[in-house]
Design an enzyme around this catalytic site. Structure first.
Site, short mmCIF file in Angstrom:
data_model
loop_
_atom_site.label_atom_id
_atom_site.label_comp_id
_atom_site.label_asym_id
_atom_site.label_seq_id
_atom_site.Cartn_x
_atom_site.Cartn_y
_atom_site.Cartn_z
N GLY A 229 0.82 -1.20 0.00
CA GLY A 229 0.00 0.00 0.00
C GLY A 229 0.86 1.25 0.00
N ASP B 149 2.57 -1.63 -4.52
CA ASP B 149 1.16 -1.30 -4.75
C ASP B 149 0.80 -1.84 -6.13
OD1 ASP B 149 -1.35 0.31 -5.27
OD2 ASP B 149 -0.76 1.21 -3.36
N VAL C 10 -3.29 -0.86 3.35
CA VAL C 10 -4.19 -0.74 2.21
C VAL C 10 -5.48 -0.04 2.62
CG1 VAL C 10 -3.25 -2.75 1.02
CG2 VAL C 10 -5.15 -3.04 2.63
N SER D 297 -3.16 -0.31 8.49
CA SER D 297 -4.46 0.25 8.12
C SER D 297 -5.33 0.37 9.36
CB SER D 297 -5.17 -0.64 7.10
OG SER D 297 -4.39 -0.83 5.96
N GLU E 30 -2.95 14.59 8.53
CA GLU E 30 -2.49 15.04 7.21
C GLU E 30 -2.18 16.53 7.26
OE1 GLU E 30 -4.55 13.69 3.70
OE2 GLU E 30 -5.34 11.98 4.81
N ASN F 275 -9.88 8.58 16.68
CA ASN F 275 -10.50 9.35 15.60
C ASN F 275 -11.92 9.78 15.95
OD1 ASN F 275 -8.32 9.43 13.89
ND2 ASN F 275 -8.94 7.66 12.69
N CYS G 168 -10.53 9.21 7.39
CA CYS G 168 -10.69 8.37 8.57
C CYS G 168 -11.89 8.68 9.46
CB CYS G 168 -9.42 8.44 9.42
SG CYS G 168 -8.00 7.62 8.66
N ARG H 140 -13.47 29.44 7.83
CA ARG H 140 -12.30 29.00 8.59
C ARG H 140 -11.76 30.05 9.55
NH1 ARG H 140 -11.25 23.47 8.37
NH2 ARG H 140 -11.67 22.68 6.28
#
Length: 476
Positions: free
Chosen positions: A12, A37, A93, A134, A176, A231, A283, A451
């Protein structure tokens, strides 16, 4: 005897596998790291000489790729070959939400996990440590173990060594936009398992740059559930602050002041208290849906109802913002031009998965608006792919091509627009030239700052009407 890891294979090459393996390669030059991958285009992009064309944008990633690629970091489509030579295999993955069948709309689709486990069962040699990277439902490790131990594999071609497997859980806790920093200086590294030798082998990899006090070891099931719960709690905070933003707009309070006040409480803290258009990314929604499914499976219906509300508030916030834009523009935006600044789900990433911008743009398109979209890192093709699904799903009844323009410059997006809506907190949107912008817009013009990053006073001084999330906009 201590297990020495010399070769790592990661199945992945996405947002988790690529950056994670890049940092491991940089911090562990004695280990060969192979990222594989089946997606040929993705691997081709990882091997691009032009580092600006890497498939993932993350601050700091390009430098590591330049340093390690071709040395001890390799990207290829040779899945079987690299499984054969690996001492440790990370499974990284995609685990999307199921679209049909049992658990559709909530449960995770584990087809790629199972496919990876079967490949490992067939091609691995000797002792192999398999690491779940994952985000997975609780008890997935049991599925992987069963496949590895009981797959009907022809053993005759492995004449010199027998196979044995151990399974560990090592969930990622990356954000991220700051993924490289998160990997280089993590809050914690969580490793779940029941084999001390294998756990020690993975711990030793992280000890090359992570302090031992930050490495936590648990059983497999606690590790898997910790990722889902982390999360869910973060998403809950976003929905909570967004719900209060609406109350602030009605009562005259300011959400930024409220967030600062409650964030100063050490029991609460200031993180994830920024009101906005709603959470996105790959997520949060997926993991909460998975948590809801698991709770229902075990008959915990009151618990699942609680987490359903977190998602409902998130959807409500996006719809609420769309409605505000329409109402402020005299109740109709049909034929009006709206500049959309930002399409990624957050700043410093090119990821658009579950971005609030997609749903808000969909609402505006359905109201008949002409959208000019600008994002500094999201590609033209990605925006088109995200929005063209509207047409294929028959959610609109007119050609999307005539309503959406993807722009390469901010000024191009703003020219002749009736309104600007800021949907991603990119740094460049904090420093817009409002004098120039006001001269390019059609009057009366509007700025919708979802924002809380724009200079509203300066925008107003040039005759632009302003609305900001979580503020009494009638008073200001």
């Amino acid at each position: 005897m201590e297990c020495q890891i010399k070769n790592i294979c990661c199945i992945g090459a996405g947002y988790v596998g690529g950056p994670t393996m890049a940092v491991i390669a940089q911090k562990c030059p004695h280990i060969q790291v192979n990222v594989v991958d089946i997606n040929r285009e993705r691997i081709r992009n990882w091997n691009e000489k032009d580092l600006e064309r890497l498939p993932i944008y993350e601050p700091g990633l390009k430098k590591i790729i330049e340093e390690c690629r071709g040395e001890n970091l390799h990207f290829s489509n040779e899945v079987e070959k690299n499984i054969e030579t690996a001492d440790m295999i990370f499974i990284s993955v995609n685990t999307p939400t199921k679209k049909k069948g049992i658990g559709a709309g909530q449960a995770s689709d584990l087809k790629w996990i199972e496919a990876s486990a079967r490949k490992i069962a067939e091609y691995a040699n000797g002792k192999t440590i398999v690491v779940e990277k994952s985000t997975l439902p609780v008890k997935t490790a049991e599925v992987i173990k069963n496949i590895l131990e009981f797959s009907n594999v022809d053993q005759t071609k492995y004449k010199t060594q027998s196979k044995s497997f151990t399974v560990l859980s090592n969930p990622e806790f990356l954000s991220e936009g700051t993924a490289i920093k998160d990997l280089e200086n993590p809050d914690r590294v969580l490793i779940g398992g029941d084999n001390e030798e294998s756990i020690k082998a993975l711990v030793n990899i992280y000890l090359n740059w992570v302090d031992e006090t930050k490495i936590l070891t648990t059983d497999l099931w606690s590790s898997e559930l910790s990722k889902l719960t982390a999360n869910a709690f973060l998403a809950q905070r976003i929905s909570s602050i967004n719900s209060i933003s609406a109350l602030c707009e009605s009562t005259g309070a300011d959400i930024n002041d409220v967030a600062t006040a409650i964030g100063a409480d050490k029991r609460i803290g200031s993180h994830f208290l920024q009101s906005g258009p709603g959470f996105g990314g790959s997520c949060f929604k997926k993991d909460i849906l998975n948590l809801i499914y698991i709770c229902n499976h075990y008959g915990l219906n009151h618990v699942s109802s609680y987490w359903i509300q977190v998602l409902e508030i998130n959807n409500w916030q996006k719809k609420r913002i769309s409605n505000i834009v329409v109402n402020k523009l005299f109740g109709t935006i049909s034929g009006k031009k709206i500049a959309v600044l930002g399409f990624a789900f957050k700043a410093n990433t090119n990821d658009t998965r579950e971005s609030a911008a997609i749903d808000i743009c969909k609402d505006l398109i359905e109201e008949g608006a002409n959208l000019n979209i600008y994002d500094p890192k999201v590609s033209l093709s990605q925006i088109e792919n995200d929005l063209f699904t509207l047409k294929t799903n028959n959610q609109i009844n007119y050609p999307i091509e005539s309503t959406v323009t993807i722009c390469k410059l901010i000024i191009e997006a703003i020219k002749d627009s009736d309104a600007i809506i800021v949907l991603t907190e990119w740094e460049e949107f904090k420093h817009l030239n409002w004098e120039e912008i006001s001269s390019l817009m059609r009057k009366p013009s509007w700025l919708f700052d979802t924002r809380s990053i724009c200079d509203l006073k300066k925008a107003k001084s040039y005759g632009i009407n302003v609305w900001r999330v979580g503020m009494d906009n009638e008073k200001n």
